[in-house]
Design a protein around this motif. Structure first.
Motif, PDB file in Angstrom:
ATOM      1  N   UNK A   1      -4.905  -8.794  -8.164  1.00 44.54           N
ATOM      2  CA  UNK A   1      -4.371  -7.538  -8.577  1.00 44.54           C
ATOM      3  C   UNK A   1      -4.926  -6.758  -9.930  1.00 44.54           C
ATOM      4  N   UNK A   2      -4.926  -7.796 -10.915  1.00 43.79           N
ATOM      5  CA  UNK A   2      -5.081  -7.337 -12.145  1.00 43.79           C
ATOM      6  C   UNK A   2      -6.558  -7.034 -12.398  1.00 43.79           C
ATOM      7  N   UNK A   3      -7.425  -7.899 -11.664  1.00 38.41           N
ATOM      8  CA  UNK A   3      -9.128  -7.596 -11.589  1.00 38.41           C
ATOM      9  C   UNK A   3      -9.332  -6.402 -11.064  1.00 38.41           C
ATOM     10  N   UNK A   4      -8.771  -6.338 -10.090  1.00 32.68           N
ATOM     11  CA  UNK A   4      -8.835  -4.735  -9.192  1.00 32.68           C
ATOM     12  C   UNK A   4      -8.431  -3.944 -10.024  1.00 32.68           C
ATOM     13  N   UNK A   5      -7.303  -3.632 -10.637  1.00 27.39           N
ATOM     14  CA  UNK A   5      -6.910  -2.697 -11.653  1.00 27.39           C
ATOM     15  C   UNK A   5      -7.872  -2.340 -12.690  1.00 27.39           C
ATOM     16  N   UNK A   6      -8.281  -3.435 -13.390  1.00 29.68           N
ATOM     17  CA  UNK A   6      -9.307  -3.378 -14.436  1.00 29.68           C
ATOM     18  C   UNK A   6     -10.543  -2.684 -13.949  1.00 29.68           C
ATOM     19  N   UNK A   7     -11.205  -3.183 -12.735  1.00 30.04           N
ATOM     20  CA  UNK A   7     -12.147  -2.893 -12.326  1.00 30.04           C
ATOM     21  C   UNK A   7     -12.276  -1.062 -12.048  1.00 30.04           C
TER      22      UNK A   7
ATOM     23  N   UNK B   1     -15.609   2.989   3.281  1.00 26.99           N
ATOM     24  CA  UNK B   1     -16.319   2.272   4.281  1.00 26.99           C
ATOM     25  C   UNK B   1     -15.617   0.837   4.354  1.00 26.99           C
ATOM     26  N   UNK B   2     -15.031   0.309   5.374  1.00 26.13           N
ATOM     27  CA  UNK B   2     -14.389  -0.924   5.418  1.00 26.13           C
ATOM     28  C   UNK B   2     -15.160  -1.753   6.568  1.00 26.13           C
ATOM     29  N   UNK B   3     -15.464  -2.953   5.814  1.00 22.16           N
ATOM     30  CA  UNK B   3     -16.647  -3.774   6.503  1.00 22.16           C
ATOM     31  C   UNK B   3     -15.493  -4.693   7.473  1.00 22.16           C
ATOM     32  N   UNK B   4     -15.410  -4.767   8.755  1.00 22.76           N
ATOM     33  CA  UNK B   4     -14.703  -5.620   9.327  1.00 22.76           C
ATOM     34  C   UNK B   4     -15.746  -6.748  10.106  1.00 22.76           C
ATOM     35  N   UNK B   5     -15.575  -6.661  11.362  1.00 28.73           N
ATOM     36  CA  UNK B   5     -16.548  -7.545  12.133  1.00 28.73           C
ATOM     37  C   UNK B   5     -16.286  -7.190  13.711  1.00 28.73           C
ATOM     38  N   UNK B   6     -17.043  -7.936  14.454  1.00 26.57           N
ATOM     39  CA  UNK B   6     -17.100  -7.680  15.882  1.00 26.57           C
ATOM     40  C   UNK B   6     -15.960  -8.705  16.424  1.00 26.57           C
ATOM     41  N   UNK B   7     -15.628  -9.840  15.415  1.00 28.66           N
ATOM     42  CA  UNK B   7     -14.434 -10.490  15.785  1.00 28.66           C
ATOM     43  C   UNK B   7     -13.091  -9.917  15.544  1.00 28.66           C
TER      44      UNK B   7
ATOM     45  N   UNK C   1      -6.017  -3.206  -1.572  1.00 30.49           N
ATOM     46  CA  UNK C   1      -5.546  -2.939  -2.832  1.00 30.49           C
ATOM     47  C   UNK C   1      -6.538  -2.241  -3.637  1.00 30.49           C
ATOM     48  N   UNK C   2      -8.019  -2.381  -3.360  1.00 34.01           N
ATOM     49  CA  UNK C   2      -9.175  -1.973  -3.777  1.00 34.01           C
ATOM     50  C   UNK C   2      -9.182  -0.205  -3.532  1.00 34.01           C
ATOM     51  N   UNK C   3      -8.657   0.155  -2.224  1.00 30.95           N
ATOM     52  CA  UNK C   3      -8.866   1.300  -1.831  1.00 30.95           C
ATOM     53  C   UNK C   3      -7.612   2.021  -2.559  1.00 30.95           C
ATOM     54  N   UNK C   4      -6.370   1.281  -2.553  1.00 31.28           N
ATOM     55  CA  UNK C   4      -5.416   1.894  -3.206  1.00 31.28           C
ATOM     56  C   UNK C   4      -5.706   2.286  -4.726  1.00 31.28           C
ATOM     57  N   UNK C   5      -6.269   1.602  -5.450  1.00 28.24           N
ATOM     58  CA  UNK C   5      -6.687   1.692  -6.882  1.00 28.24           C
ATOM     59  C   UNK C   5      -7.570   2.808  -7.117  1.00 28.24           C
ATOM     60  N   UNK C   6      -8.491   3.238  -6.081  1.00 24.48           N
ATOM     61  CA  UNK C   6      -9.454   4.340  -6.224  1.00 24.48           C
ATOM     62  C   UNK C   6      -9.180   5.623  -5.468  1.00 24.48           C
ATOM     63  N   UNK C   7      -8.256   5.473  -4.603  1.00 21.23           N
ATOM     64  CA  UNK C   7      -8.084   6.858  -3.548  1.00 21.23           C
ATOM     65  C   UNK C   7      -7.792   8.134  -4.326  1.00 21.23           C
ATOM     66  N   UNK C   8      -6.997   8.051  -5.287  1.00 24.23           N
ATOM     67  CA  UNK C   8      -6.539   9.507  -6.088  1.00 24.23           C
ATOM     68  C   UNK C   8      -7.915   9.783  -6.550  1.00 24.23           C
TER      69      UNK C   8
ATOM     70  N   UNK D   1     -16.495   4.271  -1.693  1.00 25.76           N
ATOM     71  CA  UNK D   1     -16.072   2.730  -1.652  1.00 25.76           C
ATOM     72  C   UNK D   1     -16.557   2.026  -0.561  1.00 25.76           C
ATOM     73  N   UNK D   2     -17.198   1.009  -0.652  1.00 28.26           N
ATOM     74  CA  UNK D   2     -17.716   0.069   0.397  1.00 28.26           C
ATOM     75  C   UNK D   2     -16.885  -1.379   0.332  1.00 28.26           C
ATOM     76  N   UNK D   3     -15.710  -1.406   0.907  1.00 29.99           N
ATOM     77  CA  UNK D   3     -15.052  -2.716   1.033  1.00 29.99           C
ATOM     78  C   UNK D   3     -15.663  -3.847   1.638  1.00 29.99           C
ATOM     79  N   UNK D   4     -16.474  -4.653   1.185  1.00 30.58           N
ATOM     80  CA  UNK D   4     -17.221  -5.569   1.668  1.00 30.58           C
ATOM     81  C   UNK D   4     -16.965  -6.983   1.785  1.00 30.58           C
ATOM     82  N   UNK D   5     -16.304  -7.349   0.374  1.00 27.28           N
ATOM     83  CA  UNK D   5     -16.081  -8.831   0.033  1.00 27.28           C
ATOM     84  C   UNK D   5     -15.110  -9.395   1.314  1.00 27.28           C
ATOM     85  N   UNK D   6     -15.611 -10.727   1.409  1.00 32.90           N
ATOM     86  CA  UNK D   6     -14.877 -11.427   2.638  1.00 32.90           C
ATOM     87  C   UNK D   6     -15.316 -13.083   2.608  1.00 32.90           C
ATOM     88  N   UNK D   7     -14.368 -13.586   3.112  1.00 31.13           N
ATOM     89  CA  UNK D   7     -14.650 -15.167   3.359  1.00 31.13           C
ATOM     90  C   UNK D   7     -14.459 -15.539   4.576  1.00 31.13           C
ATOM     91  N   UNK D   8     -15.019 -16.690   5.274  1.00 33.51           N
ATOM     92  CA  UNK D   8     -14.790 -16.908   6.488  1.00 33.51           C
ATOM     93  C   UNK D   8     -14.983 -18.450   6.600  1.00 33.51           C
TER      94      UNK D   8
END
Length: 250
Positions: free
Chosen positions: A60-66, A132-138, A114-121, A80-87
């Motif tokens: 969260x601190x890194x998100x706030x700083x970014x 844009x939220x990157x989800x998945x067919x899954x 968190x990323x959207x919350x930090x930038x939404x205002x 904002x494109x929320x793309x980061x993910x691990x699988x």
């Protein structure tokens, strides 16, 4: 599709980098984010004019700083494109690795929230803005051997629906990308013929993003997106049995 200032998380490889470079070629100011400075530098060097921000989406601190850096240095930020993910693979029929499960949930679900919350205002202050939220067919048909990943994508899809409704009277539009299996290193980049080539996925996704569709779905995803309600059990079981019979390499 042009004239925007776009921030993309997880953009040093795969779909994130593909989207970043596609939007960059259209003349947008693109700012990419990732954990490793060396990879950020590699991408920006290959795309003069692109900018980069170090970001640990789990922190969260890194998100706030970014977010503060973006608001200060890129006041025109409107996408904002929320793309980061691990699988990682897991096994829901056995004892789960709790640390791994927490990391998947933190990265894939809490990260975008968190990323959207930090930038939404700031986004609300722009004449027009998009998340844009990157989800998945899954999100619609879970892969049983990545149970936690699939669950986070289903949750992010649900969150996207709520977010879109809650922002309905603002200038912020909420869109969703739900990729199929794409040939990237998210699982293992091995040129499996069942995986969609990355360049084809980016090309088709950009074409849909240029329309008014809330969900940017490539053609191969649509049948699974239309997961048939109470009949989903047979669909999910059949999908997973096909992958048991012909496993994904990892």
């Amino acid at each position: 599709m042009t004239g925007n200032t776009i921030f993309i998380t997880g953009a040093t490889s795969g779909i994130g980098r593909g989207l970043a470079e596609a939007f960059h070629k259209l003349g947008n100011q693109v700012v990419i984010a990732g954990r490793r400075r060396a990879l950020l530098d590699e991408v920006t060097a290959a795309n003069p004019g692109m900018a980069a921000v170090e970001l640990n989406i789990d922190d969260p601190a890194s998100i706030a700083a970014a977010a503060q850096h973006l608001i200060t240095e890129f006041p025109a930020l409107n996408v904002l494109i929320n793309n980061a993910g691990i699988m990682p693979f897991d096994n829901a029929s056995a004892e789960m690795d709790d640390a791994q499960a927490q990391r998947v949930i933190t990265t894939n679900l809490l990260g975008p929230i968190r990323m959207t919350s930090a930038l939404i205002e700031r986004l609300k202050q722009q004449p027009q803005a998009t998340v844009i939220n990157n989800t998945s067919v899954l999100a619609f048909v879970p892969l049983a051997t990545t149970a936690v990943y699939s669950a986070t994508k289903a949750a992010l899809h649900s969150y996207t629906l709520s977010q879109r409704f809650m922002l309905r009277d603002t200038g912020v539009r909420v869109r969703e990308i739900a990729p199929p299996w794409v040939n990237t290193d998210l699982i293992k980049k091995g040129d499996d013929p069942r995986a969609m080539p990355l360049d084809a996925f980016i090309e088709q996704t950009m074409a849909v993003l240029a329309t008014d569709a809330d969900e940017a779905l490539v053609e191969g995803v649509k049948a699974m997106r239309d997961n048939p309600g109470s009949g989903e059990h047979a669909l999910v079981n059949g999908f997973n049995q096909a992958l048991v019979d012909n496993p994904i390499p990892h």
